[in-house]
Design an enzyme around this catalytic site. Structure first.
Site, short mmCIF file in Angstrom:
data_model
loop_
_atom_site.label_atom_id
_atom_site.label_comp_id
_atom_site.label_asym_id
_atom_site.label_seq_id
_atom_site.Cartn_x
_atom_site.Cartn_y
_atom_site.Cartn_z
N CYS A 147 36.25 38.42 37.28
CA CYS A 147 37.53 38.61 39.19
C CYS A 147 38.46 38.86 38.86
O CYS A 147 39.25 37.37 38.82
CB CYS A 147 36.87 37.67 40.02
SG CYS A 147 37.41 37.25 41.81
N CYS A 150 40.40 36.56 41.26
CA CYS A 150 40.59 35.53 41.48
C CYS A 150 41.83 35.06 39.63
O CYS A 150 42.12 34.19 39.99
CB CYS A 150 39.41 34.65 40.29
SG CYS A 150 37.96 35.33 41.72
N ASP A 151 41.54 35.69 38.91
CA ASP A 151 41.89 35.65 37.88
C ASP A 151 43.69 36.54 37.22
O ASP A 151 44.65 36.13 36.77
CB ASP A 151 40.77 35.49 36.55
CG ASP A 151 40.43 34.39 36.21
OD1 ASP A 151 40.51 33.63 37.47
OD2 ASP A 151 38.98 34.39 35.98
#
Ligand code: NDP
Length: 324
Positions: A147, A150-151
């Site tokens: 992801c 997200c990261d």
């Protein structure tokens, strides 16, 4: 916090629930918060491995309301407690079948027992497809991710790898290119599967390069990702790619096995909605929410939004139905 119960359980085991929610990720639990607060008796079949993808995540920094971030499992525990607080019955059990039941109700088979419900929300999610190579599982969350939204911020000024050739891989690479110094896409073919428009954006991006005809054969790292062992599938030559992180973007598998033959699924197994602007399916009383029908966004917050939508659609359905 004070108990606030809006939704009461059915009295007898053979009485139907107003709504049975299958799945307990952000979609299912957000739906439950809405249905219970709407006074609909609600049972949530969370599954033996309840909580969905966020239970496998560490720090979540992109869910609004948590300016310092929150750990994925803690966020899910909070959502579960919120749904229970309003009267939702949470059962960590797997549903094995859903079909039309007596009296216009739906029949769910749960651990060989039958449960009746006036409506059903399918919120079973989709699982990330991983490469399945040695070293991968151990390093998920330690430099191995699926992801980028997200990261990606963790990879500022770092070097990253992306695996895959579809639109997801293109999107992951583009997001990462905003932070990383370089992004290498490793793809097993000599052309991408992604749409031409996405391919162009990737190929025009100076930070992104592509390693064609190449497969990852092992992920290596002690405590955190260090390198990928790769093999050129045309020459069989093996080599190593050193980087700070690797993003696997080779697709998702919706969890819809139990609905086959009853609910309309597309060729990839995602639940088909009747109308894109709502959670309604072709079967009146069956609703869908979250990643199980969303092949695009797949974020906790979008799943929660879809859950809200399904909860509200169910309340409208119940108020217009003459099921007793
Ligand atoms: P796709 O199934 O479209 O693509 C998966 C890619 O991963 C393919 O290139 C495939 O290779 C590769 N792959 C699969 N398994 C492996 C493996 N074991 N090892 C190495 N490579 C592998 O999945 P996506 O998640 O990319 O997209 C799913 C759907 O979502 C698509 O319809 C897509 O259009 C859509 N989508 C749209 C977006 C947008 O419009 N912005 C963004 C993201 C997704 P091969 O090419 O050899 O099959």
């Amino acid at each position: 916090m004070e108990e606030t119960v809006f939704a009461q359980k059915p009295i007898g085991d053979s009485d139907p629930w107003d709504v049975a929610i299958i799945g307990s990720g952000p979609a299912g639990l957000s739906a439950a918060i809405y249905t219970t607060r709407g006074a609909a008796s609600t049972v949530i079949f969370g599954g033996e491995k309840w909580g969905g993808q966020l239970m496998l995540t560490t720090q979540v920094d992109n869910f609004p309301g948590f300016p310092k971030g929150i750990m994925g499992p803690e966020l899910m525990e909070n959502m579960k407690n919120q749904a229970i607080r309003f009267g939702g019955e949470f059962r960590p059990q797997n549903v094995t079948k859903v079909e039309a039941g007596p009296g216009g109700f739906f029949k769910l088979v749960v651990e060989e027992k039958e449960v009746l419900a006036k409506s059903v929300i399918i919120a079973t999610g989709a699982e990330t497809m991983w490469l399945g190579v040695d070293g991968e599982k151990e390093l998920i969350g330690k430099g191995v991710s699926s992801c980028a939204p997200c990261d990606a911020p963790f990879f500022k000024d770092k070097k990253v790898l992306v695996v895959g050739g579809g639109d997801s891989a293109m999107e992951e690479a583009l997001v990462l290119s905003k932070y990383a110094t370089s992004v290498s896409i490793i793809h097993r073919k000599s052309e991408f599967k992604a749409s031409k428009a996405m391919q162009k954006r990737v190929l025009d991006n100076k930070k992104i390069n592509v390693v064609w005809d190449t497969q990852v054969i092992e992920i290596v790292g002690d405590q955190k990702f260090e390198k990928a062992k790769v093999k050129n599938i045309k020459t069989n030559q093996e080599s190593e790619m050193v980087a700070d992180g690797i993003f696997v973007a080779i697709g998702h598998k919706p969890s819809t096995e139990i609905f086959k033959g009853f609910v309309d699924l597309d060729e990839k197994g995602y639940v088909v909605k009747k109308d894109q602007g709502s959670s309604i399916t072709a079967i009146p009383g069956i609703f869908v929410s979250g990643d199980v029908h969303d092949y695009h966004y797949k974020q906790a917050i979008t799943a929660a939004g879809y859950g809200c939508q399904a909860g509200m659609d169910v309340l409208e359905f119940l108020s217009n139905s003459n099921l007793d």
